[in-house]
Design a protein around this motif. Structure first.
Motif, PDB file in Angstrom:
ATOM      1  N   PHE A 257     -61.492 -19.472 -39.146  1.00  0.00           N
ATOM      2  CA  PHE A 257     -61.244 -19.172 -37.747  1.00  0.00           C
ATOM      3  C   PHE A 257     -61.518 -20.439 -36.943  1.00  0.00           C
ATOM      4  CE2 PHE A 257     -62.076 -15.093 -39.708  1.00  0.00           C
ATOM      5  CZ  PHE A 257     -60.972 -14.385 -39.263  1.00  0.00           C
ATOM      6  N   PRO A 258     -60.536 -20.908 -36.235  1.00  0.00           N
ATOM      7  CA  PRO A 258     -60.668 -22.197 -35.570  1.00  0.00           C
ATOM      8  C   PRO A 258     -61.437 -22.183 -34.249  1.00  0.00           C
ATOM      9  CG  PRO A 258     -58.496 -21.304 -35.163  1.00  0.00           C
ATOM     10  CD  PRO A 258     -59.193 -20.358 -36.096  1.00  0.00           C
ATOM     11  N   LEU A 259     -61.676 -21.022 -33.676  1.00  0.00           N
ATOM     12  CA  LEU A 259     -62.268 -20.974 -32.337  1.00  0.00           C
ATOM     13  C   LEU A 259     -63.675 -20.393 -32.349  1.00  0.00           C
ATOM     14  CD1 LEU A 259     -59.076 -19.632 -30.599  1.00  0.00           C
ATOM     15  CD2 LEU A 259     -59.956 -21.972 -30.461  1.00  0.00           C
ATOM     16  N   ASN A 260     -64.507 -20.885 -31.466  1.00  0.00           N
ATOM     17  CA  ASN A 260     -65.862 -20.354 -31.296  1.00  0.00           C
ATOM     18  C   ASN A 260     -65.872 -19.154 -30.367  1.00  0.00           C
ATOM     19  OD1 ASN A 260     -67.475 -22.055 -32.918  1.00  0.00           O
ATOM     20  ND2 ASN A 260     -67.301 -23.673 -31.391  1.00  0.00           N
TER      21      ASN A 260
ATOM     22  N   ASP B  83     -63.449 -15.658 -28.534  1.00  0.00           N
ATOM     23  CA  ASP B  83     -62.394 -14.679 -28.765  1.00  0.00           C
ATOM     24  C   ASP B  83     -61.031 -15.372 -28.681  1.00  0.00           C
ATOM     25  OD1 ASP B  83     -60.496 -12.689 -28.654  1.00  0.00           O
ATOM     26  OD2 ASP B  83     -61.553 -11.465 -27.189  1.00  0.00           O
ATOM     27  N   GLY B  84     -60.244 -15.231 -29.742  1.00  0.00           N
ATOM     28  CA  GLY B  84     -58.966 -15.919 -29.815  1.00  0.00           C
ATOM     29  C   GLY B  84     -58.013 -15.540 -28.700  1.00  0.00           C
ATOM     30  N   MET B  85     -57.998 -14.279 -28.303  1.00  0.00           N
ATOM     31  CA  MET B  85     -57.084 -13.843 -27.236  1.00  0.00           C
ATOM     32  C   MET B  85     -57.453 -14.502 -25.905  1.00  0.00           C
ATOM     33  SD  MET B  85     -54.866 -12.104 -28.784  1.00  0.00           S
ATOM     34  CE  MET B  85     -53.954 -11.299 -27.499  1.00  0.00           C
TER      35      MET B  85
ATOM     36  N   ALA C 150     -59.102 -17.309 -25.608  1.00  0.00           N
ATOM     37  CA  ALA C 150     -58.898 -18.749 -25.753  1.00  0.00           C
ATOM     38  C   ALA C 150     -57.437 -19.129 -25.523  1.00  0.00           C
ATOM     39  CB  ALA C 150     -59.352 -19.202 -27.131  1.00  0.00           C
ATOM     40  N   GLN C 151     -56.517 -18.198 -25.862  1.00  0.00           N
ATOM     41  CA  GLN C 151     -55.097 -18.487 -25.681  1.00  0.00           C
ATOM     42  C   GLN C 151     -54.732 -18.675 -24.211  1.00  0.00           C
ATOM     43  OE1 GLN C 151     -52.769 -19.060 -28.104  1.00  0.00           O
ATOM     44  NE2 GLN C 151     -54.534 -19.016 -29.463  1.00  0.00           N
ATOM     45  N   GLU C 152     -55.564 -18.150 -23.333  1.00  0.00           N
ATOM     46  CA  GLU C 152     -55.296 -18.296 -21.903  1.00  0.00           C
ATOM     47  C   GLU C 152     -55.675 -19.685 -21.397  1.00  0.00           C
ATOM     48  OE1 GLU C 152     -57.479 -15.076 -20.202  1.00  0.00           O
ATOM     49  OE2 GLU C 152     -56.219 -13.559 -21.157  1.00  0.00           O
ATOM     50  N   LYS C 153     -56.409 -20.432 -22.218  1.00  0.00           N
ATOM     51  CA  LYS C 153     -56.871 -21.766 -21.827  1.00  0.00           C
ATOM     52  C   LYS C 153     -55.952 -22.837 -22.416  1.00  0.00           C
ATOM     53  CE  LYS C 153     -61.747 -20.488 -21.891  1.00  0.00           C
ATOM     54  NZ  LYS C 153     -63.037 -20.754 -22.561  1.00  0.00           N
ATOM     55  N   MET C 154     -55.977 -23.995 -21.821  1.00  0.00           N
ATOM     56  CA  MET C 154     -55.262 -25.139 -22.387  1.00  0.00           C
ATOM     57  C   MET C 154     -55.988 -25.558 -23.671  1.00  0.00           C
ATOM     58  SD  MET C 154     -52.739 -25.687 -20.383  1.00  0.00           S
ATOM     59  CE  MET C 154     -52.171 -27.297 -20.866  1.00  0.00           C
ATOM     60  N   PRO C 155     -55.276 -26.075 -24.688  1.00  0.00           N
ATOM     61  CA  PRO C 155     -55.920 -26.444 -25.956  1.00  0.00           C
ATOM     62  C   PRO C 155     -57.154 -27.341 -25.790  1.00  0.00           C
ATOM     63  CG  PRO C 155     -53.554 -26.561 -26.183  1.00  0.00           C
ATOM     64  CD  PRO C 155     -53.821 -26.295 -24.720  1.00  0.00           C
TER      65      PRO C 155
ATOM     66  N   THR D  94     -64.347 -24.564 -33.730  1.00  0.00           N
ATOM     67  CA  THR D  94     -65.419 -24.640 -34.716  1.00  0.00           C
ATOM     68  C   THR D  94     -65.382 -26.000 -35.408  1.00  0.00           C
ATOM     69  OG1 THR D  94     -64.093 -23.827 -36.553  1.00  0.00           O
ATOM     70  CG2 THR D  94     -65.198 -22.166 -35.185  1.00  0.00           C
ATOM     71  N   GLU D  95     -66.459 -26.335 -36.076  1.00  0.00           N
ATOM     72  CA  GLU D  95     -66.485 -27.609 -36.785  1.00  0.00           C
ATOM     73  C   GLU D  95     -65.511 -27.620 -37.965  1.00  0.00           C
ATOM     74  OE1 GLU D  95     -69.905 -28.544 -39.292  1.00  0.00           O
ATOM     75  OE2 GLU D  95     -70.639 -26.528 -38.861  1.00  0.00           O
ATOM     76  N   ASN D  96     -65.105 -26.425 -38.455  1.00  0.00           N
ATOM     77  CA  ASN D  96     -64.157 -26.340 -39.564  1.00  0.00           C
ATOM     78  C   ASN D  96     -62.704 -26.370 -39.103  1.00  0.00           C
ATOM     79  OD1 ASN D  96     -66.112 -26.179 -41.566  1.00  0.00           O
ATOM     80  ND2 ASN D  96     -66.338 -23.977 -41.265  1.00  0.00           N
TER      81      ASN D  96
END
Length: 127
Positions: free
Chosen positions: A14-17, A19-21, A23-28, A34-36
């Motif tokens: 999982f790339p994000l620290n 909630d993915g939904m 996070a999608q509202e934010k610019m990359p 995450t560190e991985n």
């Protein structure tokens, strides 16, 4: 960060620290990775071969861009401009989906200089 051979088969990273939904509202660049995540960590050390792009044969179909699992195909002004070697793990998917003859992306040894790889490019195959 673990190497590719330290993960169990079928592992999901999982790339994000957050909630993915949400996070999608934010610019990359505003998301917390995450560190991985390949966004924050280089996977270049996983690679033994690298894709080399030959602009002379590229038709800018973007199949490589669509299929690259690491978003490592670089594009600028609606044209393919190269490979992000920091995030490319050398899986070769970009080469396998390239439809040109000869292909506009080919795999070469990691230590091969790009100018030397371009000199070795095959000629168009006749059918």
């Amino acid at each position: 960060m673990k190497g590719w051979n330290e993960f169990e088969i079928g592992s999901v990273l999982f790339p994000l620290n957050e909630d993915g939904m949400k996070a999608q509202e934010k610019m990359p660049q505003e998301r917390s990775y995450t560190e991985n995540s390949s966004r924050s960590a280089s996977v270049a050390h996983w690679r033994v071969q690298k894709p080399v792009h030959n602009v002379e044969h590229c038709i800018n179909c973007f199949f490589c861009w669509v299929y690259c699992p690491d978003a490592s195909i670089l594009a600028k002004d609606e044209k393919m401009s190269g490979v992000d070697y920091v995030h490319c793990k050398g899986c070769g998917v970009c080469v396998s989906v390239c439809p040109t003859n000869p292909k506009s992306l080919l795999m070469f040894d990691e230590v091969e200089e790009e100018k030397d790889a371009l000199k070795k490019w095959p000629q168009k195959e006749t059918k």
